[in-house]
Write a protein that holds these residues in place. Structure first.
Motif, PDB file in Angstrom:
ATOM      1  N   GLU A  55       0.682  -1.194  -0.006  1.00 17.27           N
ATOM      2  CA  GLU A  55      -0.009   0.010  -0.167  1.00 17.27           C
ATOM      3  C   GLU A  55       0.812   1.480   0.105  1.00 17.27           C
ATOM      4  OE1 GLU A  55      -2.258  -0.679   3.478  1.00 17.27           O
ATOM      5  OE2 GLU A  55      -3.810  -2.125   2.318  1.00 17.27           O
ATOM      6  N   ASP A  56       1.981   1.304   0.796  1.00 14.98           N
ATOM      7  CA  ASP A  56       2.793   2.364   0.729  1.00 14.98           C
ATOM      8  C   ASP A  56       3.652   2.661  -0.544  1.00 14.98           C
ATOM      9  OD1 ASP A  56       2.161   2.696   3.535  1.00 14.98           O
ATOM     10  OD2 ASP A  56       4.090   1.948   4.306  1.00 14.98           O
ATOM     11  N   MET A  57       3.918   1.631  -1.256  1.00  9.43           N
ATOM     12  CA  MET A  57       4.459   1.671  -2.586  1.00  9.43           C
ATOM     13  C   MET A  57       3.498   2.065  -3.508  1.00  9.43           C
ATOM     14  SD  MET A  57       7.821   0.931  -1.945  1.00  9.43           S
ATOM     15  CE  MET A  57       8.097   0.936  -3.942  1.00  9.43           C
ATOM     16  N   ASP A  58       2.525   1.759  -3.550  1.00  9.11           N
ATOM     17  CA  ASP A  58       1.234   2.225  -4.421  1.00  9.11           C
ATOM     18  C   ASP A  58       0.885   3.764  -4.130  1.00  9.11           C
ATOM     19  OD1 ASP A  58       0.795  -0.267  -5.431  1.00  9.11           O
ATOM     20  OD2 ASP A  58      -0.904  -0.743  -4.430  1.00  9.11           O
ATOM     21  N   ARG A  59       0.956   4.246  -2.800  1.00 13.34           N
ATOM     22  CA  ARG A  59       1.024   5.795  -2.667  1.00 13.34           C
ATOM     23  C   ARG A  59       2.013   6.375  -3.280  1.00 13.34           C
ATOM     24  NH1 ARG A  59       0.635   4.743   2.905  1.00 13.34           N
ATOM     25  NH2 ARG A  59      -1.257   3.546   2.857  1.00 13.34           N
ATOM     26  N   LEU A  60       3.294   5.857  -3.142  1.00  9.53           N
ATOM     27  CA  LEU A  60       4.440   6.537  -3.452  1.00  9.53           C
ATOM     28  C   LEU A  60       4.461   6.500  -5.087  1.00  9.53           C
ATOM     29  CD1 LEU A  60       7.101   7.663  -2.943  1.00  9.53           C
ATOM     30  CD2 LEU A  60       8.192   5.305  -2.981  1.00  9.53           C
ATOM     31  N   VAL A  61       4.062   5.410  -5.678  1.00 10.79           N
ATOM     32  CA  VAL A  61       4.038   5.614  -7.260  1.00 10.79           C
ATOM     33  C   VAL A  61       3.100   6.665  -7.529  1.00 10.79           C
ATOM     34  CG1 VAL A  61       3.290   4.165  -9.171  1.00 10.79           C
ATOM     35  CG2 VAL A  61       4.919   3.120  -7.347  1.00 10.79           C
ATOM     36  N   ARG A  62       1.794   6.648  -7.039  1.00 12.50           N
ATOM     37  CA  ARG A  62       0.951   7.733  -7.251  1.00 12.50           C
ATOM     38  C   ARG A  62       1.531   9.040  -7.061  1.00 12.50           C
ATOM     39  NH1 ARG A  62      -2.982   4.355  -4.775  1.00 12.50           N
ATOM     40  NH2 ARG A  62      -2.840   5.415  -2.914  1.00 12.50           N
ATOM     41  N   ILE A  63       1.991   9.479  -6.077  1.00  8.97           N
ATOM     42  CA  ILE A  63       2.617  10.821  -5.753  1.00  8.97           C
ATOM     43  C   ILE A  63       3.940  11.004  -6.705  1.00  8.97           C
ATOM     44  CG2 ILE A  63       4.251  11.970  -4.069  1.00  8.97           C
ATOM     45  CD1 ILE A  63       2.951  10.321  -2.068  1.00  8.97           C
ATOM     46  N   VAL A  64       4.541  10.127  -7.259  1.00  3.13           N
ATOM     47  CA  VAL A  64       5.533  10.244  -8.331  1.00  3.13           C
ATOM     48  C   VAL A  64       5.022  10.597  -9.558  1.00  3.13           C
ATOM     49  CG1 VAL A  64       7.666   9.294  -9.498  1.00  3.13           C
ATOM     50  CG2 VAL A  64       7.381   9.200  -6.992  1.00  3.13           C
ATOM     51  N   ALA A  65       3.831   9.754  -9.967  1.00  2.14           N
ATOM     52  CA  ALA A  65       3.205  10.278 -11.137  1.00  2.14           C
ATOM     53  C   ALA A  65       2.643  11.514 -11.286  1.00  2.14           C
ATOM     54  CB  ALA A  65       2.062   8.879 -11.557  1.00  2.14           C
ATOM     55  N   GLU A  66       1.917  11.908  -9.954  1.00  2.12           N
ATOM     56  CA  GLU A  66       1.150  13.291  -9.964  1.00  2.12           C
ATOM     57  C   GLU A  66       2.322  14.237 -10.176  1.00  2.12           C
ATOM     58  OE1 GLU A  66      -0.790  13.242  -6.268  1.00  2.12           O
ATOM     59  OE2 GLU A  66      -2.481  11.887  -7.111  1.00  2.12           O
ATOM     60  N   ASN A  67       3.529  14.107  -9.354  1.00  2.00           N
ATOM     61  CA  ASN A  67       4.401  15.059  -9.545  1.00  2.00           C
ATOM     62  C   ASN A  67       5.318  15.076 -10.703  1.00  2.00           C
ATOM     63  OD1 ASN A  67       4.251  15.911  -6.842  1.00  2.00           O
ATOM     64  ND2 ASN A  67       6.183  14.623  -6.141  1.00  2.00           N
ATOM     65  N   GLN A  68       5.322  14.064 -11.419  1.00  2.00           N
ATOM     66  CA  GLN A  68       5.786  14.091 -12.960  1.00  2.00           C
ATOM     67  C   GLN A  68       4.828  14.672 -13.923  1.00  2.00           C
ATOM     68  OE1 GLN A  68       6.623   9.886 -13.850  1.00  2.00           O
ATOM     69  NE2 GLN A  68       8.796  10.209 -13.313  1.00  2.00           N
ATOM     70  N   ASP A  69       3.313  14.725 -13.622  1.00  9.35           N
ATOM     71  CA  ASP A  69       2.465  15.112 -14.460  1.00  9.35           C
ATOM     72  C   ASP A  69       2.502  16.796 -14.444  1.00  9.35           C
ATOM     73  OD1 ASP A  69       0.504  15.279 -16.420  1.00  9.35           O
ATOM     74  OD2 ASP A  69      -1.255  15.302 -14.791  1.00  9.35           O
ATOM     75  N   VAL A  70       2.556  17.148 -13.023  1.00  9.07           N
ATOM     76  CA  VAL A  70       2.810  18.438 -12.954  1.00  9.07           C
ATOM     77  C   VAL A  70       4.106  19.459 -13.479  1.00  9.07           C
ATOM     78  CG1 VAL A  70       3.131  20.259 -11.055  1.00  9.07           C
ATOM     79  CG2 VAL A  70       1.540  18.621 -10.719  1.00  9.07           C
TER      80      VAL A  70
END
Length: 94
Positions: A55-70
Motif C-alpha cells: 500500500e505504501d509503495m502504491d501511494r508512492l508511485v501515485r505521488i511520483v506520477a502526479e509530480n511528473q505530470d505537474v
C-alpha cells in the motif's frame, strides 16, 4: 493513525506459563502444536507487513506520477510561452 512498521514488527511479549524442559519434550504433539501456532502467528504478521508495504509503495508511485505530470505541464507551458515570444518577435521583424 497507522502503527509504526518497526514497532509493529517487534515480537509481542505475552505472559506464558513457565514450562520446564522436561514437560515440553515429554509431549511432542503439544510441542509441535505450539510451534505451529507460533509459526502461523508469524506468517499472519508477515502478511500484514507485506500488505502495508504494498500500500505504501502504491501511494508512492501515485505521488511520483502526479509530480511528473505537474512538472511536465509546467515545462510544456514554458515551452509554449517561448514559442509565442519567438512568433511575436518574428512578426515584429517582418
Amino acid at each position: 493513525m497507522k502503527r509504526d512498521v518497526v514497532i509493529a514488527a517487534l515480537p509481542r511479549v505475552e505472559s506464558r506459563p513457565v514450562t520446564k524442559l522436561a514437560e515440553r519434550t515429554s509431549d511432542p504433539l503439544r510441542n509441535m502444536a505450539l510451534r505451529l501456532e507460533k509459526l502461523e502467528e508469524q506468517i499472519q504478521k508477515l502478511s500484514e507487513l507485506v500488505r502495508d508495504h504494498a500500500e505504501d509503495m502504491d501511494r508512492l508511485v501515485r505521488i511520483v506520477a502526479e509530480n511528473q505530470d505537474v512538472v511536465r505541464q509546467q515545462l510544456l507551458r514554458k515551452h509554449h510561452e517561448k514559442v509565442r515570444v519567438r512568433k511575436h518577435l518574428r512578426e515584429l521583424g517582418s
